[in-house]
Motif scaffolding. Structure first.
Motif, PDB file in Angstrom:
ATOM      1  N   UNK A 211       0.852  -1.186   0.000  1.00  0.00           N
ATOM      2  CA  UNK A 211       0.000   0.000   0.000  1.00  0.00           C
ATOM      3  C   UNK A 211       0.888   1.235   0.000  1.00  0.00           C
ATOM      4  N   UNK A 212       0.735   2.096  -0.989  1.00  0.00           N
ATOM      5  CA  UNK A 212       1.565   3.295  -1.062  1.00  0.00           C
ATOM      6  C   UNK A 212       1.321   4.203   0.136  1.00  0.00           C
ATOM      7  N   UNK A 213       0.069   4.329   0.546  1.00  0.00           N
ATOM      8  CA  UNK A 213      -0.238   5.209   1.676  1.00  0.00           C
ATOM      9  C   UNK A 213       0.478   4.732   2.944  1.00  0.00           C
ATOM     10  N   UNK A 214       0.452   3.419   3.200  1.00  0.00           N
ATOM     11  CA  UNK A 214       1.148   2.903   4.388  1.00  0.00           C
ATOM     12  C   UNK A 214       2.643   3.170   4.293  1.00  0.00           C
ATOM     13  N   UNK A 230       1.980  19.542   8.437  1.00  0.00           N
ATOM     14  CA  UNK A 230       1.085  18.385   8.328  1.00  0.00           C
ATOM     15  C   UNK A 230       1.154  17.805   6.916  1.00  0.00           C
ATOM     16  N   UNK A 231       0.950  16.492   6.834  1.00  0.00           N
ATOM     17  CA  UNK A 231       0.923  15.795   5.550  1.00  0.00           C
ATOM     18  C   UNK A 231      -0.515  15.463   5.180  1.00  0.00           C
ATOM     19  N   UNK A 232      -0.874  15.701   3.917  1.00  0.00           N
ATOM     20  CA  UNK A 232      -2.199  15.365   3.411  1.00  0.00           C
ATOM     21  C   UNK A 232      -2.049  14.408   2.235  1.00  0.00           C
ATOM     22  N   UNK A 233      -2.737  13.259   2.315  1.00  0.00           N
ATOM     23  CA  UNK A 233      -2.594  12.219   1.289  1.00  0.00           C
ATOM     24  C   UNK A 233      -3.859  12.114   0.439  1.00  0.00           C
ATOM     25  N   UNK A 234      -3.650  11.905  -0.850  1.00  0.00           N
ATOM     26  CA  UNK A 234      -4.776  11.663  -1.751  1.00  0.00           C
ATOM     27  C   UNK A 234      -5.541  10.424  -1.281  1.00  0.00           C
ATOM     28  N   UNK A 235      -6.866  10.493  -1.299  1.00  0.00           N
ATOM     29  CA  UNK A 235      -7.683   9.387  -0.797  1.00  0.00           C
ATOM     30  C   UNK A 235      -7.615   8.154  -1.690  1.00  0.00           C
ATOM     31  N   UNK A 236      -7.114   8.307  -2.928  1.00  0.00           N
ATOM     32  CA  UNK A 236      -7.101   7.185  -3.868  1.00  0.00           C
ATOM     33  C   UNK A 236      -5.682   6.705  -4.174  1.00  0.00           C
ATOM     34  N   UNK A 237      -4.783   6.848  -3.213  1.00  0.00           N
ATOM     35  CA  UNK A 237      -3.429   6.327  -3.437  1.00  0.00           C
ATOM     36  C   UNK A 237      -3.503   4.827  -3.694  1.00  0.00           C
ATOM     37  N   UNK A 238      -2.756   4.329  -4.688  1.00  0.00           N
ATOM     38  CA  UNK A 238      -2.964   2.950  -5.153  1.00  0.00           C
ATOM     39  C   UNK A 238      -2.246   1.886  -4.334  1.00  0.00           C
ATOM     40  N   UNK A 239      -2.696   0.648  -4.535  1.00  0.00           N
ATOM     41  CA  UNK A 239      -1.916  -0.521  -4.151  1.00  0.00           C
ATOM     42  C   UNK A 239      -0.922  -0.749  -5.281  1.00  0.00           C
ATOM     43  N   UNK A 240       0.340  -0.892  -4.961  1.00  0.00           N
ATOM     44  CA  UNK A 240       1.369  -0.939  -5.994  1.00  0.00           C
ATOM     45  C   UNK A 240       2.090  -2.278  -6.013  1.00  0.00           C
ATOM     46  N   UNK A 241       2.582  -2.620  -7.209  1.00  0.00           N
ATOM     47  CA  UNK A 241       3.496  -3.746  -7.394  1.00  0.00           C
ATOM     48  C   UNK A 241       4.753  -3.143  -7.994  1.00  0.00           C
ATOM     49  N   UNK A 242       5.746  -2.920  -7.134  1.00  0.00           N
ATOM     50  CA  UNK A 242       6.887  -2.103  -7.542  1.00  0.00           C
ATOM     51  C   UNK A 242       8.074  -2.414  -6.645  1.00  0.00           C
ATOM     52  N   UNK A 243       9.234  -1.839  -6.988  1.00  0.00           N
ATOM     53  CA  UNK A 243      10.411  -1.944  -6.129  1.00  0.00           C
ATOM     54  C   UNK A 243      10.241  -0.959  -4.973  1.00  0.00           C
ATOM     55  N   UNK A 244       9.863  -1.466  -3.834  1.00  0.00           N
ATOM     56  CA  UNK A 244       9.435  -0.608  -2.725  1.00  0.00           C
ATOM     57  C   UNK A 244      10.566   0.265  -2.188  1.00  0.00           C
ATOM     58  N   UNK A 245      11.755  -0.305  -2.000  1.00  0.00           N
ATOM     59  CA  UNK A 245      12.855   0.449  -1.391  1.00  0.00           C
ATOM     60  C   UNK A 245      13.219   1.678  -2.224  1.00  0.00           C
ATOM     61  N   UNK A 246      13.270   1.520  -3.550  1.00  0.00           N
ATOM     62  CA  UNK A 246      13.632   2.664  -4.397  1.00  0.00           C
ATOM     63  C   UNK A 246      12.530   3.722  -4.371  1.00  0.00           C
ATOM     64  N   UNK A 273      -0.249  13.879  -4.182  1.00  0.00           N
ATOM     65  CA  UNK A 273      -1.307  13.657  -5.158  1.00  0.00           C
ATOM     66  C   UNK A 273      -1.062  12.410  -5.987  1.00  0.00           C
ATOM     67  N   UNK A 274      -2.130  11.949  -6.638  1.00  0.00           N
ATOM     68  CA  UNK A 274      -2.045  10.762  -7.496  1.00  0.00           C
ATOM     69  C   UNK A 274      -3.013  10.906  -8.660  1.00  0.00           C
ATOM     70  N   UNK A 275      -2.543  10.545  -9.867  1.00  0.00           N
ATOM     71  CA  UNK A 275      -3.382  10.589 -11.067  1.00  0.00           C
ATOM     72  C   UNK A 275      -3.369   9.212 -11.738  1.00  0.00           C
ATOM     73  N   UNK A 276      -4.515   8.529 -11.818  1.00  0.00           N
ATOM     74  CA  UNK A 276      -4.554   7.195 -12.449  1.00  0.00           C
ATOM     75  C   UNK A 276      -4.145   7.264 -13.915  1.00  0.00           C
ATOM     76  N   UNK A 277      -3.407   6.238 -14.350  1.00  0.00           N
ATOM     77  CA  UNK A 277      -2.962   6.174 -15.745  1.00  0.00           C
ATOM     78  C   UNK A 277      -2.636   4.714 -16.069  1.00  0.00           C
ATOM     79  N   UNK A 278      -2.881   4.304 -17.320  1.00  0.00           N
ATOM     80  CA  UNK A 278      -2.660   2.909 -17.701  1.00  0.00           C
ATOM     81  C   UNK A 278      -1.186   2.566 -17.854  1.00  0.00           C
ATOM     82  N   UNK A 279      -0.368   3.541 -18.220  1.00  0.00           N
ATOM     83  CA  UNK A 279       1.038   3.264 -18.540  1.00  0.00           C
ATOM     84  C   UNK A 279       2.001   3.676 -17.431  1.00  0.00           C
ATOM     85  N   UNK A 284       2.449  13.452  -7.316  1.00  0.00           N
ATOM     86  CA  UNK A 284       2.909  14.825  -7.104  1.00  0.00           C
ATOM     87  C   UNK A 284       3.127  15.043  -5.617  1.00  0.00           C
ATOM     88  N   UNK A 285       4.101  15.885  -5.306  1.00  0.00           N
ATOM     89  CA  UNK A 285       4.376  16.287  -3.917  1.00  0.00           C
ATOM     90  C   UNK A 285       4.417  17.804  -3.887  1.00  0.00           C
TER      91      UNK A 285
END
Length: 352
Positions: A211-214, A230-246, A273-279, A284-285
């Motif tokens: 989970x990106x938010x976690x 204070x930090x504000x997170x987009x409510x739709x931050x995705x579940x990711x399959x990625x290299x987490x450490x980087x 921020x987060x913007x959904x995209x297929x590719x 954004x920060x």
């Protein structure tokens, strides 16, 4: 025989032949020659029609083949032109409807040989480059170790001296010793940053689901965040399959940069921020901090570029962000206005 035809024949016969006893036999012979005339004419007509259709279809096939040949010639001419441009060959061959196939074959063979030689040379250069990169990375790690070890020893000695001799030092000496210790810590961080930048992409990390938010909230707990921010997170931050450490390294540098920019603000806000995209993964920060002057924005992602020298910044953080983005076939850019804030836009290719 048709009566009219007999009449016409008799009309033009001499009188002595009209009464000739063999005349009837002659007329019967003529009549027999005209038997089945209509059938024969019909067969001839059908044969002519069939031949005409075959010729039409053959002509269509020839036209189609001619067009295909012309298309092939155009493609071949374009291919040769492209090869010639890439090889800086000034020789010109214009392919027309009639051309010397032997000359063309020889020319293409020469071009192919040049391409083969270039490919071999490219492989040699790539191999040499890989060896140089390996040597540079080994050198960076060796230098990092050899430099960090004495720096940490000096810092430890300074701490012991301060502890043992604090009653003998004047306030000025204590302040100078503190500055020495701060600069040694800064140098240690600088060397670590250089090593990270030099070896980026050398180690392969396995992709994991998370989970990106976690992950981002873990980063927030790890770094120093003043109470006014204070930090504000987009409510739709995705579940990711990625290299987490980087990815965490990228966001940690952006978060640290944003905290530094907003620590003087009464109510500092950092938005993710987060913007959904297929590719691409698109993030954004944003912060409402001091902003970056336009004259500094162009080179902000270069090594050792920083806006201030009074803090512990090394000038490597944003260079690492840029290198990670490029590593995943993406990019990072910014929009900023002085005393208003800054937004960093990050794209990372999903299947890179």
């Amino acid at each position: 025989m048709h009566s009219l035809l007999k009449r016409q024949i008799r009309k033009y016969l001499p009188e002595d032949l009209k009464a000739h006893p063999e005349m009837e036999s002659f007329l019967e012979a003529v009549e027999k020659s005209y038997e089945n005339f209509d059938d024969k004419f019909s067969m001839l007509h059908r044969a002519s029609a069939i031949s005409s259709d075959e010729l039409f279809e053959a002509n269509k096939s020839l036209q189609k083949e001619a067009l295909q040949q012309k298309s092939i010639l155009v493609s071949l001419e374009n291919a040769i032109r492209s090869l010639r441009e890439n090889l800086n060959d000034e020789k010109t061959i214009k392919i027309q409807d009639e051309f010397n196939t032997e000359e063309l074959a020889t020319y293409i063979s020469n071009l192919a040989s040049q391409v083969s030689e270039m490919s071999t040379e490219k492989d040699k250069l790539l191999s040499s480059l890989e060896n140089q990169n390996e040597s540079l990375n080994n050198y960076a790690q060796m230098v990092s170790h050899d430099l960090k070890s004495p720096i940490r020893n000096i810092n430890a000695l300074m701490s012991w001296i301060m502890e043992d001799e604090k009653d003998k030092f004047s306030d000025v000496s204590k302040e100078n010793c503190s500055l020495v210790s701060e600069n040694l810590t800064k140098m240690d961080k600088l060397i670590s940053g250089i090593l990270k930048h030099a070896t980026m992409g050398e180690t392969e990390e396995h992709k994991v689901s998370f989970s990106l938010e976690d992950s981002l909230k873990d980063i927030e707990q790890t770094i120093y965040v003043p109470e006014n921010i204070t930090f504000e997170y987009n409510e739709e931050l995705p579940e990711m399959f990625f290299e987490r450490a980087r990815l965490e390294q990228l966001f940690m540098n952006l978060f640290t940069n944003a905290v530094t920019a907003t620590e003087h603000v009464d109510k500092g806000v950092i938005k993710i921020g987060y913007e959904p995209d297929d590719t691409y993964w698109k993030f954004s920060v944003s912060d409402n901090g001091k902003g970056i002057p336009e004259k500094h924005q162009k080179g902000i992602f270069e090594m050792f570029k920083k806006l201030e020298t009074a803090n512990n910044a090394t000038g490597i953080g944003l260079a690492i962000v840029k290198k990670i983005a490029v590593l995943y076939e993406g990019d990072v850019r910014l929009e900023s206005e002085e005393n208003v804030g800054t937004t960093f836009y990050i794209t990372l290719k999903k299947n890179s």
